[in-house]
Write an enzyme that holds these catalytic residues in place. Structure first.
Site, PDB file in Angstrom:
ATOM      1  N   HIS A 452       0.795  -1.223   0.135  1.00  0.00           N
ATOM      2  CA  HIS A 452      -0.168  -0.081  -0.010  1.00  0.00           C
ATOM      3  C   HIS A 452       0.827   1.357   0.094  1.00  0.00           C
ATOM      4  O   HIS A 452       0.699   2.198  -0.671  1.00  0.00           O
ATOM      5  CB  HIS A 452      -0.730   0.065   1.187  1.00  0.00           C
ATOM      6  CG  HIS A 452      -1.840  -1.063   1.066  1.00  0.00           C
ATOM      7  ND1 HIS A 452      -2.953  -1.450   2.145  1.00  0.00           N
ATOM      8  CD2 HIS A 452      -2.514  -1.783   0.003  1.00  0.00           C
ATOM      9  CE1 HIS A 452      -3.524  -2.461   1.626  1.00  0.00           C
ATOM     10  NE2 HIS A 452      -3.825  -2.305   0.272  1.00  0.00           N
ATOM     11  N   GLU A 697     -26.558  15.703 -10.469  1.00  0.00           N
ATOM     12  CA  GLU A 697     -26.080  14.389  -9.937  1.00  0.00           C
ATOM     13  C   GLU A 697     -27.284  13.589  -9.324  1.00  0.00           C
ATOM     14  O   GLU A 697     -27.082  12.459  -8.882  1.00  0.00           O
ATOM     15  CB  GLU A 697     -24.982  14.437  -8.929  1.00  0.00           C
ATOM     16  CG  GLU A 697     -25.370  15.521  -7.751  1.00  0.00           C
ATOM     17  CD  GLU A 697     -24.263  15.989  -7.188  1.00  0.00           C
ATOM     18  OE1 GLU A 697     -23.120  14.870  -6.967  1.00  0.00           O
ATOM     19  OE2 GLU A 697     -24.176  17.106  -6.309  1.00  0.00           O
ATOM     20  N   ASP A 721     -22.141  10.183  -8.696  1.00  0.00           N
ATOM     21  CA  ASP A 721     -23.492  10.230  -8.080  1.00  0.00           C
ATOM     22  C   ASP A 721     -24.602   9.770  -9.114  1.00  0.00           C
ATOM     23  O   ASP A 721     -25.693   9.217  -8.730  1.00  0.00           O
ATOM     24  CB  ASP A 721     -23.671  11.349  -7.074  1.00  0.00           C
ATOM     25  CG  ASP A 721     -23.108  11.207  -5.771  1.00  0.00           C
ATOM     26  OD1 ASP A 721     -23.171   9.924  -5.304  1.00  0.00           O
ATOM     27  OD2 ASP A 721     -22.686  12.191  -5.296  1.00  0.00           O
ATOM     28  N   CYS A 768     -17.550  16.430 -14.353  1.00  0.00           N
ATOM     29  CA  CYS A 768     -16.688  16.495 -13.224  1.00  0.00           C
ATOM     30  C   CYS A 768     -16.612  15.065 -12.665  1.00  0.00           C
ATOM     31  O   CYS A 768     -15.753  15.015 -11.424  1.00  0.00           O
ATOM     32  CB  CYS A 768     -16.743  17.639 -12.206  1.00  0.00           C
ATOM     33  SG  CYS A 768     -18.318  17.512 -11.362  1.00  0.00           S
TER      34      CYS A 768
END
Length: 828
Positions: A452, A697, A721, A768
């Protein structure tokens, strides 16, 4: 008269209290009975708590014995864990009863009242179902004993087998997703590795699952016992087949990648993980040391409470870090810290720490660290390199817990001035906060390409090499001062290079620097298609580092400035002055380029403790974003005033998120006007009028977007979303990744097309979401009529280069063709 006591353990507080009322009605008040039920605030949530169960047992342990009745599934596991928190004399008095919860409690209570021994109470409780069973025998299709709770054995449990497709096997992040998926079910679930014969272990234990050393191609077996066992097995099997959130590679590519890493490790070659040729002085950061308390614990219950509180605080910190890293580096990097947080929910760790506290009378901090050291040894003994690398993740989390327990633990690695940092291993938390101005490069003697820490170093663009322990001479203890050169692409290292070597290294560094400079120089050029149409390629930012990266990578502006960073991880709301200062700091690097500031999008997974937000069953569909702001108008006014004030110095616009109804947009605009009027009344410089836009959204806004167009100056489509709300599919659900990761869904595409048509020739439209940085999706957006794309700063040079090589007329034709094939009824 001394009696046997009862403890009622249930997932539901109301159920346990109702059972208690029933028992009291049958026995009066003589029999000592304690209740341990529910979790969360006021025990209102469904679940069981091992610490509360142990405390309940101790509260009634003065009699002849304690009989514990449990309602189902994990209540049994929690009670078994609670026994480990008890001292030996108390534990010896406890009997766990497999009788049905309500009938057993009544029958056991009656037996206890008349002076029955623990064995007699158990026997009477176990017989409690007999009368009902005999009465209904002609109507039942199963034997009466089938309804009793059984501990079960593996060969009696339902099972399903599945082959693991993940290229790196079951490492931390897919294991975290697996545990989260299993948590939706009440059944007792075990997992074992059929290929190597390891297990079975509880699916709740992250440490246990990782210790199975499950690699790609291994066959695992899931075993479940409980009312929802079939559903659990089906769901878990589907989640594993889908990759548990990992990107699945072809078999050949996965084998080639693993073989390449294996060969490098076997040959003792350092491995490059992030490109960059740098030369600098060698520095060893100060070792992280800490002192643990040595005095014996005075009160075991107190120490257990301290440890539980520390775990909860650490969990909150990790969630906040996941949120911040997800915003600045991408959601997949934020999930690294989500996976770390699952370590804190591992019952095996809490169980062992509890033993050290109860049995050895150790304080919480040393008991926790001793438990973690044992788990780290387990990780380090594993055969697979990727799994061994998870030891640093565990150590990282464990130190955070120690800090919450009052132990002084340094949390950052520092060097006195710019140079190359040499470390044994690097934790994700350390990699996420390294000072890029000082750290020219990182050399890890251990770690690996897939650790990680390596992933975060690549994301931050810090040249790095791992597996350098075999480099000769050893880098573990060089005589300083020393100079080191490194190539983060090839993994080559040069210690105290001579003049001839330095010349070659400088030439290589020059070539690399020229390439980077060329890309940056091109990124500053406008994104103009082959047929002369220009587009704005902007950046999504959430902090100053993001803004600096955007400026360095040639962003045409800020297409989305997330303001949540000012409000999260604090006990009080930021003042207006704080917000003005924070926004100035972010806007300064953009040197006058336009910036769209989104108002607060809190709620959902972003809680603000100082607002005392009520708990919601589904916070993503609750009071979040603009709804939250309109219910907290003083907070909203402060933010709007701050945005208007920075508008006097910078080219900014304001954008309202999660607009679903025209009334919400109009109310938000009215608040903006009120903020303007209050600033004017006080003579405070600010920008007015301020260009105002909205996020599209949610489907409600997209479907009737033509109603909103006259009210705004621009629209930005948030594809993340919009996709999840349209498809009713949580982006974090591992079983739905195939649905969410496919090309633009026709339903989503239809809504984007509708928004563009509503805005065309009137106001500009931008995208976006994450899809904006994908050239395939971007071609569709631009072909439909989108005028701006906004993405992470590091994606901008590649996107600008891609746009310059395309023709808008071709993209328009391709978009029309796509619309006709997917949505023939709509056309254009």
């Amino acid at each position: 008269m001394v009696m046997v006591s009862l403890v009622l353990v249930s997932h539901s507080r109301p159920l346990a209290e109702a059972a208690l009322t029933l028992v009291r009605a049958m026995t009066g008040g003589e029999v000592p009975i304690a209740v341990a039920a529910g979790t969360g605030e006021n025990r209102a949530e469904l679940g069981t708590d091992a610490v509360e169960i142990s405390q309940a047992i101790q509260s009634v342990a003065d009699g002849d014995g304690v009989v514990v009745l449990m309602d189902m599934g994990s209540a049994v596991l929690s009670t078994e864990m609670a026994l480990d928190f008890l001292d030996e004399p108390t534990r010896a008095k406890v009997r766990l009863c497999a009788a049905p919860f309500v009938e057993g409690a009544v029958a056991g209570g009656v037996a206890a009242k008349i002076g029955g021994s623990p064995a007699e109470v158990l026997h009477e409780a176990a017989l409690a179902l007999t009368q009902k069973s005999e009465h209904l025998a002609p109507l039942t299709v199963c034997e009466p004993q089938a309804v009793t709770v059984s501990a079960g054995t593996l060969d009696q449990m339902k099972s399903a087998r599945v082959t693991v497709p993940n290229p790196a096997g079951l490492h931390a992040r897919p294991v975290a997703r697996l545990i989260q998926e299993a948590a939706k079910f009440q059944s007792k679930i075990q997992i074992r590795n059929v290929t190597n014969g390891k297990g079975a272990v509880s699916i709740r234990s992250m440490t246990g699952i990782v210790a199975l050393e499950t690699l790609r191609g291994h066959e695992i077996e899931l075993l479940a016992e409980g009312a929802d066992a079939d559903a659990a097995l089906e769901s878990l099997r589907a989640a594993i087949v889908s990759g548990l959130g990992d990107e699945l590679q072809s078999t050949k590519k996965a084998d080639d990648d693993r073989a390449a890493a294996s060969v490098s490790a076997e040959e003792g070659k350092p491995i490059g993980v992030c490109k960059g040729v740098v030369i600098g002085s060698v520095y060893y950061p100060q070792a992280v040391t800490f002192e643990l308390p040595t005095a014996r614990a005075v009160n075991a219950d107190h120490e257990l409470g301290l440890l539980q509180a520390a775990l909860e605080k650490t969990l909150a910190l990790l969630r906040a870090q996941a949120e911040e890293v997800g915003r600045s580096m991408g959601r997949e990097h934020g999930e690294i810290f989500d996976a770390q947080s699952l370590v804190l929910s591992d019952p095996a760790l809490m169980e062992q720490a509890g033993r050290y506290i109860r049995r050895d009378r150790r304080q919480a901090a040393p008991a926790w660290w001793l438990t973690v050291e044992e788990a780290i040894k387990t990780y380090q003994s594993l055969g697979d390199t990727n799994l061994r690398q998870r030891a640093e993740d565990l150590k990282d989390v464990a130190r955070l817990v120690l800090a919450q327990l009052g132990v002084s633990v340094p949390d950052e690695l520092t060097i006195p001035k710019s140079g190359i940092m040499v470390v044994n291993e690097l934790t994700p938390g350390q990699a996420a906060v390294l000072d890029k101005d000082k750290v020219l490069g990182v050399i890890c003697l251990e770690d690996g390409r897939t650790s990680h820490a390596s992933i975060l170093l690549r994301s931050r663009g810090i040249p790095a090499i791992v597996q350098a322990r075999h480099f000769t001479p050893s880098l573990s203890a060089l005589a300083l001062p020393a100079v080191l050169a490194m190539d983060g692409d090839t993994g080559e290292l040069w210690l105290n290079p001579n003049m001839k070597e330095l010349k070659k290294i400088h030439e290589r560094q020059l070539r690399w620097t020229e390439q980077v400079a060329l890309e940056r120089r091109d990124s500053a050029r406008p994104a103009v298609t082959l047929d002369g149409r220009g587009f704005s390629i902007c950046a999504n930012v959430g902090n100053v580092e993001d803004a600096e990266s955007a400026a360095e990578n040639g962003a045409d502006g800020i297409g989305l400035l997330r303001t949540e960073f000012m409000f999260l991880n604090r006990d009080t709301a930021p003042s207006e002055e704080e917000q003005v200062g924070a926004l100035r700091a972010i806007l300064q690097p953009m040197a006058g380029k336009p910036a769209i500031i989104r108002t607060l999008d809190a709620g959902g997974d972003k809680e603000l403790p100082y607002l005392h937000m009520p708990r919601e069953a589904n916070p993503y569909l609750g009071v979040r974003a603009i709804r939250l702001c309109l219910r907290n108008r003083a907070l909203f006014q402060q933010q709007l005033r701050a945005i208007l004030r920075v508008g006097a110095e910078f080219d900014v616009r304001v954008m309202f998120p999660m607009i679903a109804a025209l009334q919400e947009l109009q109310a938000a605009k009215a608040e903006l006007t009120r903020a303007h009027e209050s600033l004017s009344a006080g003579g405070t410089p600010h920008k007015w009028p301020l260009p105002t836009g909205m996020m599209v959204e949610v489907p409600a806004a997209a479907i009737v977007s033509h109603y909103f167009v006259p009210e705004v100056d621009f629209v930005s489509i948030g594809t993340n979303d919009l996709t999840q709300y349209t498809l009713a599919a949580d982006r974090g659900n591992p079983q739905l990744q195939e649905l969410l990761s496919k090309e633009l869904n026709p339903a989503v595409l239809a809504q984007i097309n509708r928004v563009v048509l509503s805005c065309q020739g009137k106001i500009p439209v931008s995208v976006c979401g994450e899809a904006a940085s994908n050239p395939e999706s971007a071609a569709v957006f631009l072909g439909l009529g989108v005028s701006e794309l906004s993405m992470g700063g590091r994606s901008i040079p590649a996107m600008k280069h891609w746009v310059r090589g395309r023709s808008l007329s071709v993209m328009e034709a391709e978009a029309r063709k796509l619309m006709q094939s997917r949505l023939p009824y709509m056309g254009r």
